[in-house]
Design an enzyme around this catalytic site. Structure first.
Site, PDB file in Angstrom:
ATOM      1  N   LYS A 188      -1.501 -18.800  -0.975  1.00  0.00           N
ATOM      2  CA  LYS A 188      -1.921 -18.640   0.427  1.00  0.00           C
ATOM      3  C   LYS A 188      -1.531 -19.894   1.172  1.00  0.00           C
ATOM      4  O   LYS A 188      -1.369 -20.957   0.586  1.00  0.00           O
ATOM      5  CB  LYS A 188      -3.436 -18.444   0.498  1.00  0.00           C
ATOM      6  CG  LYS A 188      -3.947 -17.889   1.800  1.00  0.00           C
ATOM      7  CD  LYS A 188      -3.586 -16.417   1.976  1.00  0.00           C
ATOM      8  CE  LYS A 188      -4.664 -15.637   2.645  1.00  0.00           C
ATOM      9  NZ  LYS A 188      -4.831 -14.305   2.131  1.00  0.00           N
TER      10      LYS A 188
HETATM   11  N1  GLU Z   1      -3.000 -11.487   3.763  1.00  0.00           N
HETATM   12  C1  GLU Z   1      -3.239 -10.290   3.024  1.00  0.00           C
HETATM   13  C2  GLU Z   1      -4.331 -10.536   1.993  1.00  0.00           C
HETATM   14  O1  GLU Z   1      -5.136 -11.426   2.121  1.00  0.00           O
HETATM   15  C3  GLU Z   1      -1.962  -9.708   2.439  1.00  0.00           C
HETATM   16  C4  GLU Z   1      -1.259 -10.535   1.430  1.00  0.00           C
HETATM   17  C5  GLU Z   1       0.089  -9.991   1.023  1.00  0.00           C
HETATM   18  O2  GLU Z   1       0.421  -8.872   1.368  1.00  0.00           O
HETATM   19  O3  GLU Z   1       0.799 -10.719   0.333  1.00  0.00           O
HETATM   20  O4  GLU Z   1      -4.465  -9.792   1.063  1.00  0.00           O
END
Ligand code: GLU
Length: 430
Positions: A115
Site C-alpha cells: 500500500k
Molecule cells: N485499494 C483497494 C483495496 O484496499 C484495491 C486494491 C487493489 O485492487 O489492488 O483493497
C-alpha cells in the site's frame, strides 16, 4: 529516495498499525503460527519514502512525501492501492499494506500485499497539478513498482484517471518494444485504456454480496431492510446502488462534510447526482434532514457500511449502533475496543479483508486480461467475482463455526495459514 527503517520513521498516527497488529497477533495465537514465520510477517519486507518536488500552476515548487510499503510477497507480486490523503504516513501505509497481504491471501489470488500514497489533500490542487504530482511520484518510484513486481490500484481519493497517468508514465520510461508489455503495472485503469469493465463497481458489488450472503444465511431477504453508509465515494455509492436495486432502503449517509437521514429512504442515484454538483458532498441534500455526526451512528437500521477511513467505529459510538450487521467497506474501520463492544452485543462484523475484497479480485481479473491480451465482459466479470466471494464467505463462516471464533479471527486464520504453508514448502533463503 529513502528506504525507511523503524528508526527513521516519520511521526505517525499509530492507530491503524496497532489495530492490524493486534488482529494479526490474535489470529497467530489462535493457529499457533510458527514463531519464525510470525517474525517475518510482523514487519513489512520493504518501505519506501520519497520526497519529490512538483511545479504548481503558479510557478512555485512544492515538495510532497509519497510512500510505498511492500509487506509480503510469498504468494505473488505485491498488490494494493495508492491513497491521496492528509492522514497518509509510514505507519498508515504499513498497516494498510498488511491488510492487503491478508486480503489477497484470503481471496485465494496469487498476490502479496502493499500500500502507499501521498500525504496531501487533493481538493487543494488543480487537475493539472494532480497529474504532475502523480507522474513525478511514479517516476520516482521507478522499478520499485512493476507489472510482475508491485501493482498499485485506486484507493481513497485516487481513481481510474490517476491509474491512467501512472500507467502512461511508467510505460513511457520503457524502450519502445517493452512499452506495451507493461500495461498491467496498475489496475483500476479506465475502460478503453486497459481497464476492466466493472472494476469501478467491484468493491461495492462485493460489499453488497457479502451483506446479501449474510442475510440469506439468516433466512431473510434484502427487501425493506434499512442501511446506513459512511462515505459516499466509489465503495459507498456502489454498495448502496446494488442494495437499493434489491429493495433495501438507504436511511442515512455520512461523509467528511456532514450527515443526512431519512427514515423513508434516500434515493441513491438522486443523491449521487446531487454530489456531482455539490463538490462531491452529500451535505445539505434537500430530500433528507441534516443530522449531527454523532447521531448518524445511532440511526435505526439493519446494516451499517463504513466505507470511508480507518478507526471510525470506536468505544464512543459502538454502544449506540443499532445495526445488526457491520459490513466493512473501508480498511480498518473498526478499532479494537469498538469491536469488543459490538461482538459482546452480538453484532456481526463482516471483516474488511473479506468484505471489501471484490476490489482486488476485480484488479486480479484486469491484470489477467492485460497479461493475456483479452477483453472480458461485464456480466462474466461480476459472475466471477460473485462465485469467488460467495465461496470465501462460506469458507470464513464455516471456519468461524467450527472453531467458535468471530468472522475476523476466522478470516485472518485462513489468510495466515495459507502464507505459513507457502513458507513451510519453500523454506527461507539461503
Ligand atoms: N485499494 C483497494 C483495496 O484496499 C484495491 C486494491 C487493489 O485492487 O489492488 O483493497
Amino acid at each position: 529516495m529513502i528506504h525507511v527503517t523503524e528508526e527513521q520513521s516519520v511521526p505517525a498516527k499509530h492507530g491503524l498499525l496497532e489495530n492490524v497488529l493486534q488482529q494479526f497477533n490474535h489470529a497467530a495465537d489462535q493457529i499457533k503460527l510458527n514463531p519464525n514465520i510470525r517474525k517475518i510477517l510482523e514487519v513489512p519486507n520493504t518501505e519506501i519514502l520519497i520526497n519529490f518536488p512538483v511545479k504548481m500552476d503558479n510557478g512555485d515548487v512544492e515538495v510532497f512525501t509519497g510512500y510505498r510499503v511492500q509487506h509480503n510477497n510469498a504468494l505473488g507480486p505485491y498488490k494494493g492501492g495508492l491513497r491521496y490523503h492528509p492522514t497518509v504516513d509510514i505507519n498508515a501505509a504499513r498497516a494498510l499494506a498488511m491488510w492487503m497481504t491478508w486480503k489477497t491471501s484470503l481471496a485465494g489470488i496469487p498476490y502479496g500485499g502493499a500500500k502507499g500514497g501521498i500525504k496531501l489533500d487533493p481538493s487543494k490542487y488543480s487537475i493539472s497539478e494532480l497529474e504532475r504530482i502523480t507522474r513525478r511520484f511514479t517516476y520516482a518510484l521507478g522499478e520499485n513498482i512493476g507489472p510482475e513486481h508491485d501493482i498499485p490500484a485506486p484507493d481513497v481519493n485516487t481513481n481510474p484517471q490517476t491509474m491512467a497517468w501512472i500507467a502512461d508514465t511508467y510505460m513511457s520510461t520503457k524502450s519502445t518494444p517493452e512499452r506495451s508489455k507493461n500495461m498491467h503495472v496498475v489496475t483500476g485503469k479506465p475502460v478503453g485504456s486497459g481497464g476492466l469493465e466493472g472494476r469501478d463497481r467491484s468493491t461495492g458489488f462485493g460489499v453488497y454480496l457479502m451483506i446479501r450472503c449474510w442475510t440469506e444465511k439468516m433466512g431473510e431477504t434484502l427487501q425493506g431492510k434499512k442501511f446506513i453508509v459512511q462515505g459516499f465515494g466509489n465503495v459507498g455509492y456502489w454498495a448502496s446502488y446494488f442494495l437499493m436495486r434489491e429493495g433495501a432502503l438507504m436511511v442515512g449517509v455520512q461523509d467528511a462534510y456532514g450527515s443526512i437521514a431519512n427514515a423513508e429512504g434516500i434515493d441513491v442515484e438522486k443523491l449521487f447526482a446531487y454530489t456531482q454538483i455539490n463538490k462531491g458532498s452529500i451535505k445539505d441534500y434537500a430530500q433528507a434532514s441534516s443530522i449531527e455526526n454523532e447521531d448518524f451512528f445511532e440511526l435505526d437500521c439493519d446494516y451499517f457500511i463504513p466505507a470511508a477511513l480507518g478507526n471510525q467505529i470506536t468505544k464512543d459510538n459502538a454502544p449506540h449502533i443499532k445495526a445488526r450487521l457491520i459490513a466493512e467497506g473501508a480498511n480498518g474501520p473498526t478499532d479494537k475496543e469498538g469491536e469488543r463492544i459490538l461482538l459482546d452485543r452480538n453484532v456481526t462484523i463482516i471483516p474488511d479483508i473479506l468484505c471489501n475484497s471484490g476490489g482486488v479480485i476485480g484488479s486480479y481479473f484486469e491484470w489477467l486480461q492485460n497479461r493475456n491480451g483479452e477483453m472480458w465482459h461485464l456480466e462474466e466479470i461480476l459472475e466471477r467475482i460473485e462465485k469467488k466471494m460467495r465461496a470465501n464467505f462460506d469458507k470464513v463462516n464455516d471456519y468461524a463455526s467450527e472453531k467458535n471464533v468471530d468472522l475476523r479471527t476466522a478470516a485472518f486464520c485462513i489468510a495466515i495459514e495459507r502464507i505459513e504453508q507457502a513458507y513451510i514448502l519453500r523454506g527461507i533463503f539461503p
